[in-house]
Design a protein around this motif. Structure first.
Motif, PDB file in Angstrom:
ATOM      1  N   THR A  78      -8.377  -6.784 -11.949  1.00 34.19           N
ATOM      2  CA  THR A  78      -7.486  -6.621 -13.111  1.00 34.19           C
ATOM      3  C   THR A  78      -6.107  -7.238 -12.922  1.00 34.19           C
ATOM      4  O   THR A  78      -5.326  -7.286 -13.865  1.00 34.19           O
ATOM      5  N   ASN A  79      -5.789  -7.658 -11.706  1.00 37.70           N
ATOM      6  CA  ASN A  79      -4.460  -8.171 -11.354  1.00 37.70           C
ATOM      7  C   ASN A  79      -3.365  -7.110 -11.522  1.00 37.70           C
ATOM      8  O   ASN A  79      -2.195  -7.426 -11.625  1.00 37.70           O
ATOM      9  N   GLU A  80      -3.769  -5.836 -11.538  1.00 38.51           N
ATOM     10  CA  GLU A  80      -2.840  -4.727 -11.692  1.00 38.51           C
ATOM     11  C   GLU A  80      -2.237  -4.359 -10.336  1.00 38.51           C
ATOM     12  O   GLU A  80      -2.943  -4.244  -9.338  1.00 38.51           O
ATOM     13  N   PHE A  81      -0.907  -4.159 -10.317  1.00 44.01           N
ATOM     14  CA  PHE A  81      -0.202  -3.739  -9.104  1.00 44.01           C
ATOM     15  C   PHE A  81      -0.383  -2.237  -8.922  1.00 44.01           C
ATOM     16  O   PHE A  81      -0.251  -1.467  -9.866  1.00 44.01           O
ATOM     17  N   LYS A  82      -0.692  -1.824  -7.691  1.00 45.01           N
ATOM     18  CA  LYS A  82      -0.844  -0.411  -7.354  1.00 45.01           C
ATOM     19  C   LYS A  82      -0.013  -0.110  -6.124  1.00 45.01           C
ATOM     20  O   LYS A  82       0.098  -0.957  -5.226  1.00 45.01           O
ATOM     21  N   ASP A  83       0.559   1.091  -6.080  1.00 42.07           N
ATOM     22  CA  ASP A  83       1.198   1.516  -4.835  1.00 42.07           C
ATOM     23  C   ASP A  83       0.954   2.998  -4.614  1.00 42.07           C
ATOM     24  O   ASP A  83       0.607   3.729  -5.534  1.00 42.07           O
ATOM     25  N   ALA A  84       1.093   3.394  -3.375  1.00 40.16           N
ATOM     26  CA  ALA A  84       0.900   4.784  -2.976  1.00 40.16           C
ATOM     27  C   ALA A  84       1.948   5.118  -1.927  1.00 40.16           C
ATOM     28  O   ALA A  84       2.188   4.331  -1.005  1.00 40.16           O
ATOM     29  N   LYS A  85       2.568   6.272  -2.090  1.00 38.21           N
ATOM     30  CA  LYS A  85       3.616   6.700  -1.160  1.00 38.21           C
ATOM     31  C   LYS A  85       3.084   7.798  -0.251  1.00 38.21           C
ATOM     32  O   LYS A  85       2.296   8.636  -0.667  1.00 38.21           O
ATOM     33  N   ALA A  86       3.564   7.762   0.977  1.00 39.92           N
ATOM     34  CA  ALA A  86       3.147   8.752   1.969  1.00 39.92           C
ATOM     35  C   ALA A  86       4.329   9.079   2.872  1.00 39.92           C
ATOM     36  O   ALA A  86       5.366   8.410   2.842  1.00 39.92           O
ATOM     37  N   VAL A  87       4.123  10.081   3.686  1.00 39.75           N
ATOM     38  CA  VAL A  87       5.094  10.438   4.714  1.00 39.75           C
ATOM     39  C   VAL A  87       4.345  10.483   6.044  1.00 39.75           C
ATOM     40  O   VAL A  87       3.177  10.854   6.090  1.00 39.75           O
ATOM     41  N   ALA A  88       5.024  10.069   7.102  1.00 41.89           N
ATOM     42  CA  ALA A  88       4.414  10.040   8.431  1.00 41.89           C
ATOM     43  C   ALA A  88       5.397  10.608   9.451  1.00 41.89           C
ATOM     44  O   ALA A  88       6.606  10.590   9.241  1.00 41.89           O
TER      45      ALA A  88
END
Length: 169
Positions: A78-88
């Protein structure tokens, strides 16, 4: 008593019969040098990265000394931008074994198995060998470096034929 002895023997022999030695992490990671952007060169496929290209991760230090993780990609279909946030956070003073959570309170292992002296590329995996990533500071790496890293992951007991090579544009 017989049952518990049998269980102990089974556990002992199953631990000894593993064809791969336990994973070793790098001896020490300077978190400040590790921070910043890393591009994914290759990975074991998993649902959360399926159909992804231009995969990268950015690591930054939070005020509470934990690490903010932002993974991003572009969906191929789809050429869609995705992001996901995390903590480490580091589990010990070596900083080579991290716990990462995208869905608190659940944390997963993030072990730094190999790291270039200049922090230009890294091999990340989990003790279960279910997850594996080859990361680089650049979108591409030379065939010479890649072959060296593939040899290392094979020696660690990972199956290099399961790797998916990431499209980086």
């Amino acid at each position: 008593f017989k049952t518990s002895a049998l269980i102990c023997m089974v556990l002992l022999f199953s631990a000894c019969s593993s064809k791969n030695p336990p994973l070793q992490t790098v001896q020490k990671v300077d978190i400040n040098r590790y921070l910043g952007t890393w591009y994914e060169i290759a990975r074991y496929e998993h649902f959360f990265e399926k159909d992804c290209k231009n995969v990268k991760a950015n690591y930054s230090l939070r005020d509470d000394k934990k690490i903010q993780v932002v993974n991003s990609c572009t969906k191929i279909s789809t050429n869609e931008f995705k992001d996901a946030k995390a903590v480490a956070y580091s589990v010990d003073e070596t900083n080579s074994k991290l716990k990462v959570s995208f869905f608190r309170p659940f944390y997963g292992d993030y072990w730094i198995l190999d790291l270039d002296d200049d922090y230009k590329y890294a091999i990340i995996g989990t003790p279960s060998k279910e997850y594996l990533w080859i990361l680089s500071r650049d979108k591409t790496i030379s065939d010479e470096v890649l072959n060296k890293l593939l040899e290392k992951i094979t020696n660690m007991g990972f199956d290099k034929s399961k790797l998916i090579y990431t499209i980086q544009e």
